[in-house]
Design a protein around this motif. Structure first.
Motif, PDB file in Angstrom:
ATOM      1  N   MET A 180      31.247  40.381  38.313  1.00 25.32           N
ATOM      2  CA  MET A 180      32.202  40.798  39.363  1.00 25.32           C
ATOM      3  C   MET A 180      32.375  39.977  40.605  1.00 25.32           C
ATOM      4  O   MET A 180      31.284  39.391  41.020  1.00 25.32           O
ATOM      5  CB  MET A 180      31.722  42.314  39.733  1.00 25.32           C
ATOM      6  CG  MET A 180      32.955  42.990  40.782  1.00 25.32           C
ATOM      7  SD  MET A 180      32.311  44.622  41.124  1.00 25.32           S
ATOM      8  CE  MET A 180      32.454  45.530  39.687  1.00 25.32           C
ATOM      9  N   SER A 181      33.615  39.655  40.880  1.00 19.91           N
ATOM     10  CA  SER A 181      33.842  38.698  41.905  1.00 19.91           C
ATOM     11  C   SER A 181      33.465  39.350  43.382  1.00 19.91           C
ATOM     12  O   SER A 181      33.331  40.561  43.331  1.00 19.91           O
ATOM     13  CB  SER A 181      35.308  38.237  41.991  1.00 19.91           C
ATOM     14  OG  SER A 181      36.040  39.315  42.485  1.00 19.91           O
ATOM     15  N   ALA A 182      33.353  38.612  44.383  1.00 20.25           N
ATOM     16  CA  ALA A 182      32.793  39.173  45.556  1.00 20.25           C
ATOM     17  C   ALA A 182      33.804  40.041  46.204  1.00 20.25           C
ATOM     18  O   ALA A 182      33.151  40.858  47.000  1.00 20.25           O
ATOM     19  CB  ALA A 182      32.790  37.682  46.651  1.00 20.25           C
ATOM     20  N   GLU A 183      34.911  40.017  45.612  1.00 21.35           N
ATOM     21  CA  GLU A 183      36.035  41.268  46.216  1.00 21.35           C
ATOM     22  C   GLU A 183      36.420  42.113  45.371  1.00 21.35           C
ATOM     23  O   GLU A 183      36.893  43.023  45.781  1.00 21.35           O
ATOM     24  CB  GLU A 183      37.004  40.437  46.902  1.00 21.35           C
ATOM     25  CG  GLU A 183      36.711  39.316  48.264  1.00 21.35           C
ATOM     26  CD  GLU A 183      35.937  40.309  49.343  1.00 21.35           C
ATOM     27  OE1 GLU A 183      36.852  41.395  49.612  1.00 21.35           O
ATOM     28  OE2 GLU A 183      35.309  40.060  49.948  1.00 21.35           O
ATOM     29  N   SER A 184      36.046  41.714  44.100  1.00 26.12           N
ATOM     30  CA  SER A 184      36.692  42.879  43.008  1.00 26.12           C
ATOM     31  C   SER A 184      36.207  44.147  43.089  1.00 26.12           C
ATOM     32  O   SER A 184      36.855  45.128  42.727  1.00 26.12           O
ATOM     33  CB  SER A 184      36.553  42.169  41.488  1.00 26.12           C
ATOM     34  OG  SER A 184      34.995  42.148  41.212  1.00 26.12           O
ATOM     35  N   TRP A 185      35.042  44.359  43.706  1.00 25.14           N
ATOM     36  CA  TRP A 185      34.737  45.719  43.760  1.00 25.14           C
ATOM     37  C   TRP A 185      35.482  46.696  44.518  1.00 25.14           C
ATOM     38  O   TRP A 185      35.452  47.992  44.366  1.00 25.14           O
ATOM     39  CB  TRP A 185      33.066  45.668  44.497  1.00 25.14           C
ATOM     40  CG  TRP A 185      33.212  45.374  46.058  1.00 25.14           C
ATOM     41  CD1 TRP A 185      32.998  43.929  46.474  1.00 25.14           C
ATOM     42  CD2 TRP A 185      33.280  46.049  46.784  1.00 25.14           C
ATOM     43  NE1 TRP A 185      33.131  43.700  47.649  1.00 25.14           N
ATOM     44  CE2 TRP A 185      33.210  44.928  48.276  1.00 25.14           C
ATOM     45  CE3 TRP A 185      33.545  47.391  47.420  1.00 25.14           C
ATOM     46  CZ2 TRP A 185      33.231  45.517  49.478  1.00 25.14           C
ATOM     47  CZ3 TRP A 185      33.551  47.786  48.793  1.00 25.14           C
ATOM     48  CH2 TRP A 185      33.683  46.806  49.929  1.00 25.14           C
ATOM     49  N   LYS A 186      36.271  46.022  45.583  1.00 24.34           N
ATOM     50  CA  LYS A 186      37.152  47.040  46.380  1.00 24.34           C
ATOM     51  C   LYS A 186      38.326  47.447  45.421  1.00 24.34           C
ATOM     52  O   LYS A 186      38.852  48.675  45.834  1.00 24.34           O
ATOM     53  CB  LYS A 186      37.786  46.033  47.300  1.00 24.34           C
ATOM     54  CG  LYS A 186      36.962  45.419  48.306  1.00 24.34           C
ATOM     55  CD  LYS A 186      37.665  44.647  49.572  1.00 24.34           C
ATOM     56  CE  LYS A 186      36.902  44.116  50.569  1.00 24.34           C
ATOM     57  NZ  LYS A 186      37.453  43.250  51.477  1.00 24.34           N
ATOM     58  N   ASP A 187      38.465  47.091  44.304  1.00 32.43           N
ATOM     59  CA  ASP A 187      39.544  47.785  43.245  1.00 32.43           C
ATOM     60  C   ASP A 187      38.811  49.229  42.767  1.00 32.43           C
ATOM     61  O   ASP A 187      39.552  49.908  42.390  1.00 32.43           O
ATOM     62  CB  ASP A 187      39.482  46.770  41.994  1.00 32.43           C
ATOM     63  CG  ASP A 187      40.331  45.719  42.322  1.00 32.43           C
ATOM     64  OD1 ASP A 187      40.932  45.424  43.341  1.00 32.43           O
ATOM     65  OD2 ASP A 187      40.285  44.833  41.370  1.00 32.43           O
TER      66      ASP A 187
ATOM     67  N   LEU B  36      28.487  51.967  45.729  1.00 30.32           N
ATOM     68  CA  LEU B  36      28.855  52.583  44.604  1.00 30.32           C
ATOM     69  C   LEU B  36      29.935  51.737  43.958  1.00 30.32           C
ATOM     70  O   LEU B  36      29.694  51.429  42.890  1.00 30.32           O
ATOM     71  CB  LEU B  36      29.429  54.063  44.871  1.00 30.32           C
ATOM     72  CG  LEU B  36      28.216  54.893  45.285  1.00 30.32           C
ATOM     73  CD1 LEU B  36      28.849  56.171  45.991  1.00 30.32           C
ATOM     74  CD2 LEU B  36      27.049  55.692  44.464  1.00 30.32           C
ATOM     75  N   ALA B  37      30.919  51.404  44.594  1.00 29.77           N
ATOM     76  CA  ALA B  37      31.795  50.336  44.239  1.00 29.77           C
ATOM     77  C   ALA B  37      31.317  49.140  43.530  1.00 29.77           C
ATOM     78  O   ALA B  37      31.699  48.614  42.447  1.00 29.77           O
ATOM     79  CB  ALA B  37      32.913  50.057  45.262  1.00 29.77           C
ATOM     80  N   GLN B  38      30.315  48.467  44.217  1.00 29.07           N
ATOM     81  CA  GLN B  38      29.829  47.195  43.850  1.00 29.07           C
ATOM     82  C   GLN B  38      29.157  47.652  42.479  1.00 29.07           C
ATOM     83  O   GLN B  38      28.835  46.666  41.937  1.00 29.07           O
ATOM     84  CB  GLN B  38      29.013  46.659  45.035  1.00 29.07           C
ATOM     85  CG  GLN B  38      29.523  45.839  46.146  1.00 29.07           C
ATOM     86  CD  GLN B  38      29.037  45.667  47.280  1.00 29.07           C
ATOM     87  OE1 GLN B  38      27.878  46.219  47.510  1.00 29.07           O
ATOM     88  NE2 GLN B  38      29.362  44.684  47.986  1.00 29.07           N
ATOM     89  N   ALA B  39      28.677  48.723  42.305  1.00 27.37           N
ATOM     90  CA  ALA B  39      27.716  49.072  41.156  1.00 27.37           C
ATOM     91  C   ALA B  39      28.622  49.627  39.997  1.00 27.37           C
ATOM     92  O   ALA B  39      28.316  49.868  38.987  1.00 27.37           O
ATOM     93  CB  ALA B  39      26.832  50.306  41.398  1.00 27.37           C
ATOM     94  N   GLY B  40      30.062  49.404  40.272  1.00 27.43           N
ATOM     95  CA  GLY B  40      31.105  49.627  39.168  1.00 27.43           C
ATOM     96  C   GLY B  40      31.624  50.934  38.974  1.00 27.43           C
ATOM     97  O   GLY B  40      32.279  51.499  38.346  1.00 27.43           O
TER      98      GLY B  40
END
Length: 149
Positions: free
Chosen positions: A1-8, A127-131
């Motif tokens: 996951m890219s540095a910012e893609s967790w925001k999705d 939580l978002a960074q964990a997918g």
């Protein structure tokens, strides 16, 4: 996951919220209250969800003497729930959420939904960074009715 893609994974789009409510079947309700508190949202919202066909899994944080809510056995940790959970519906004050984040991540739901009035951006980020997709400050019952599901 890219540095910012967790925001999705931070869900704000109404179409995405509708899709979550349609796709969800099994909901663990963290902070659910027992029948003795039937007039409080942490009881009547999960009851509504159950009446709409969702499988509700009670995870109360208090009421240690209660072993069943809405006719279902209670669990004291999300990770102890057998089988997968599609959503964790959170009825905890924003400041009380951080101690639950590791347990939520361990359970691995597709979605975590912080109920109306509940927002914790740090927990949402983890939580978002964990997918895990995260909805904040919305009511599952209100949105379910809004979409006439």
């Amino acid at each position: 996951m890219s540095a910012e893609s967790w925001k999705d994974n931070l869900v704000v789009d109404m179409n995405d919220i509708r899709d979550i409510l349609v796709e969800t079947q099994r909901v663990a309700v963290l902070g659910i209250k027992p029948e003795s508190r039937a007039g409080q949202p942490a009881h009547y919202v999960p009851r509504y969800l159950q009446e709409q066909g969702y499988q509700v899994v009670p995870v109360p944080t208090y009421y240690l003497d209660v072993t069943e809510i809405l006719g279902r056995p209670v669990y004291r940790e999300l990770a102890a729930i057998p089988g997968p959970v599609d959503m964790v519906d959170v009825f905890r004050r924003a400041g009380d959420i951080p101690p639950h984040v590791d347990d939520i991540i361990a359970k691995g739901p597709a979605v975590v939904w912080f109920q109306l009035g509940i927002r914790n951006d740090d927990a949402a980020r983890r939580l978002a960074q964990a997918g895990i997709r995260v909805v904040q400050d919305r009511c599952t019952m209100i949105d379910h009715r809004r979409f006439e599901l």
